[in-house]
Structures are given as C-alpha cells and as structure tokens.
Motif scaffolding. Sequence first.
Motif, PDB file in Angstrom:
ATOM      1  N   GLU A   9     -11.350   9.144  -5.382  1.00  0.00           N
ATOM      2  CA  GLU A   9     -11.894  10.114  -5.032  1.00  0.00           C
ATOM      3  C   GLU A   9     -10.801  11.199  -4.447  1.00  0.00           C
ATOM      4  N   ARG A  10      -9.818  10.548  -3.589  1.00  0.00           N
ATOM      5  CA  ARG A  10      -9.080  11.128  -3.266  1.00  0.00           C
ATOM      6  C   ARG A  10      -7.979  12.036  -4.870  1.00  0.00           C
ATOM      7  N   PRO A  55      -6.505  -0.929  -3.540  1.00  0.00           N
ATOM      8  CA  PRO A  55      -5.359   0.185  -4.127  1.00  0.00           C
ATOM      9  C   PRO A  55      -6.165   0.869  -4.944  1.00  0.00           C
ATOM     10  N   GLY A  56      -5.864   2.418  -4.320  1.00  0.00           N
ATOM     11  CA  GLY A  56      -6.788   3.492  -5.503  1.00  0.00           C
ATOM     12  C   GLY A  56      -6.570   3.466  -6.976  1.00  0.00           C
ATOM     13  N   ASP A  57      -7.059   3.650  -8.345  1.00  0.00           N
ATOM     14  CA  ASP A  57      -6.968   4.132  -9.219  1.00  0.00           C
ATOM     15  C   ASP A  57      -6.225   5.958  -9.287  1.00  0.00           C
ATOM     16  N   PHE A  58      -5.067   5.412  -9.765  1.00  0.00           N
ATOM     17  CA  PHE A  58      -4.657   6.549  -9.707  1.00  0.00           C
ATOM     18  C   PHE A  58      -3.371   6.894 -11.275  1.00  0.00           C
ATOM     19  N   ILE A  80      -4.701  11.137   7.662  1.00  0.00           N
ATOM     20  CA  ILE A  80      -4.610   9.796   6.450  1.00  0.00           C
ATOM     21  C   ILE A  80      -3.387   9.771   5.848  1.00  0.00           C
ATOM     22  N   PRO A  81      -3.721   7.491   6.237  1.00  0.00           N
ATOM     23  CA  PRO A  81      -3.018   6.533   5.247  1.00  0.00           C
ATOM     24  C   PRO A  81      -2.183   7.548   3.749  1.00  0.00           C
ATOM     25  N   THR A  82      -0.964   6.874   4.044  1.00  0.00           N
ATOM     26  CA  THR A  82      -0.317   7.157   2.819  1.00  0.00           C
ATOM     27  C   THR A  82      -1.228   5.959   1.352  1.00  0.00           C
ATOM     28  N   VAL A  83      -0.980   7.055   0.333  1.00  0.00           N
ATOM     29  CA  VAL A  83      -1.733   6.778  -0.875  1.00  0.00           C
ATOM     30  C   VAL A  83      -1.402   5.805  -1.293  1.00  0.00           C
ATOM     31  N   LEU A  84      -2.822   4.362  -1.613  1.00  0.00           N
ATOM     32  CA  LEU A  84      -2.262   3.469  -1.695  1.00  0.00           C
ATOM     33  C   LEU A  84      -2.383   3.318  -4.047  1.00  0.00           C
ATOM     34  N   ALA A  85      -2.068   2.930  -4.405  1.00  0.00           N
ATOM     35  CA  ALA A  85      -1.068   2.689  -5.514  1.00  0.00           C
ATOM     36  C   ALA A  85      -1.322   1.696  -5.927  1.00  0.00           C
TER      37      ALA A  85
END
Length: 103
Positions: A9-10, A55-58, A80-85
């Motif tokens: 979503e981000r 982790p998100g789907d980037f 907001i925390p660092t993007v987790l991939a």
Amino acid sequence: MTPVPEMDERLRHAVQGALKRPPESLYDLKKVKALNDFCYFGDPYYQEKRDGQEPGDFSVIGQMENLHTLVFGSPRSQQIPTVLAADFSFLAQCKRLRSCTNR
C-alpha cells in the motif's frame, strides 16, 4: 489493458503521488520517473513499526522502466519505519535508476 499488479500500500500511494492519479494499468507504471513518498493515508496502525512486521511487495518497481529517482524515506514519513522489502533484486531491472536512497 494489463491490470496493475498487487503491491504494498505504501508503494501504491507513492505511485499515485507520482502520477497525480491512481494507476490504472501496467503502462501507467512505465510513466513513473520518481518515487519519494511512501507514507500513505491508510490506517496509521499499519504504518507503525510492529514486531514481526512482514516485508511488503515492492517487486513491481522493477517494471518502472523510466524510474530514475527512488527515495524510500521522506520528511513526511520520518515517523514511519524503513520500508521493509524481502529483497531488492528488482532494482537490477531499473536501468535508468540514478539515485536510490533509504533515509
């Protein structure tokens, strides 16, 4: 018209900010040149760091062939925390990428 693939979503919010409208097709993703706002207007609970956060789907970033700037943190998303991939192997497909920052 090829539908937009599933994504975090981000990332969806960042793409919408870059296009100034929601993405409607895979072709829209090819128009994105800069992604720099990964803070979205959804439920704040999901934007806070939690233990065991998945982790998100980037991976769809790899399909943005004109992307030249990628900034995972922005002044608006400092809380907001660092993007987790899961991994960043999709970056190899971004041939025009000149700048990638993870603040």
